[in-house]
Scaffold this motif. Structure first.
Motif, PDB file in Angstrom:
ATOM      1  N   SER A  26      -4.485   0.781  -1.878  1.00  0.00           N
ATOM      2  CA  SER A  26      -4.042  -0.592  -1.689  1.00  0.00           C
ATOM      3  C   SER A  26      -2.986  -0.969  -2.722  1.00  0.00           C
ATOM      4  O   SER A  26      -2.762  -0.257  -3.704  1.00  0.00           O
ATOM      5  CB  SER A  26      -5.242  -1.530  -1.812  1.00  0.00           C
ATOM      6  OG  SER A  26      -5.812  -1.439  -3.108  1.00  0.00           O
ATOM      7  N   THR A  50      -0.498   1.451   6.847  1.00  0.00           N
ATOM      8  CA  THR A  50      -1.929   1.162   6.862  1.00  0.00           C
ATOM      9  C   THR A  50      -2.667   2.476   7.084  1.00  0.00           C
ATOM     10  O   THR A  50      -2.046   3.527   7.213  1.00  0.00           O
ATOM     11  CB  THR A  50      -2.289   0.182   7.998  1.00  0.00           C
ATOM     12  OG1 THR A  50      -2.143   0.853   9.267  1.00  0.00           O
ATOM     13  CG2 THR A  50      -1.400  -1.046   7.980  1.00  0.00           C
ATOM     14  N   ALA A  64       0.845  -1.184   0.000  1.00  0.00           N
ATOM     15  CA  ALA A  64       0.000   0.000   0.000  1.00  0.00           C
ATOM     16  C   ALA A  64       0.887   1.243   0.000  1.00  0.00           C
ATOM     17  O   ALA A  64       2.006   1.228   0.531  1.00  0.00           O
ATOM     18  CB  ALA A  64      -0.903  -0.002   1.224  1.00  0.00           C
ATOM     19  N   SER A 113      -8.535  -0.212  -3.813  1.00  0.00           N
ATOM     20  CA  SER A 113      -9.153   0.320  -2.604  1.00  0.00           C
ATOM     21  C   SER A 113      -8.434   1.582  -2.187  1.00  0.00           C
ATOM     22  O   SER A 113      -7.193   1.626  -2.178  1.00  0.00           O
ATOM     23  CB  SER A 113      -9.089  -0.721  -1.477  1.00  0.00           C
ATOM     24  OG  SER A 113      -9.640  -0.208  -0.284  1.00  0.00           O
TER      25      SER A 113
END
Length: 119
Positions: A52, A101, A33, A57
């Motif tokens: 992502s 993240t 990511a 995403s």
């Protein structure tokens, strides 16, 4: 070693647009990511957008949702941030980040590119 090189910053009037790019090398780009963060003077560094590894995403900070778009080209090892309808409060140094993240950044950062929104 991991290298992230941002480009595309500059000075723009309110309502204008800029497109940032981050060229990555030294790791398997398509497995991770990628994120854009920003830091304004006297502020903490904050997540702007994350995409992502496959590019299917995305997630955005509430303050930029609907105005900014993150995308990536895994063939070119590059991640982009299209910024539209820029506001003075978007003024900051923008950083590329690899491997994080939504809640935590990865260990690798670019050098940053300055975005200034001013009339």
């Amino acid at each position: 070693q991991v290298q992230l090189v941002e480009s595309g910053g500059g000075t723009v009037q309110p309502g204008g647009s800029l497109r940032l790019s981050c060229a990555a090398s030294g790791f398997t780009f398509s497995r991770y990511a990628m994120s854009w963060y920003r830091q304004a003077p006297r502020n903490v560094r904050e997540l702007v957008a994350i995409i992502s590894s496959a590019g299917d995403s995305t997630n955005y900070a509430h303050s930029v949702k609907g105005r900014f778009t993150i995308s990536r080209d895994n063939a070119l090892n590059t991640v982009y941030l299209q910024m539209n309808s820029l506001k003075p409060e978007d003024t900051a140094v923008y950083y590329c980040n690899a491997g994080g993240t939504y809640y935590y950044p990865g260990a690798s950062w670019g050098q940053g590119t300055q975005v200034t929104v001013s009339s």
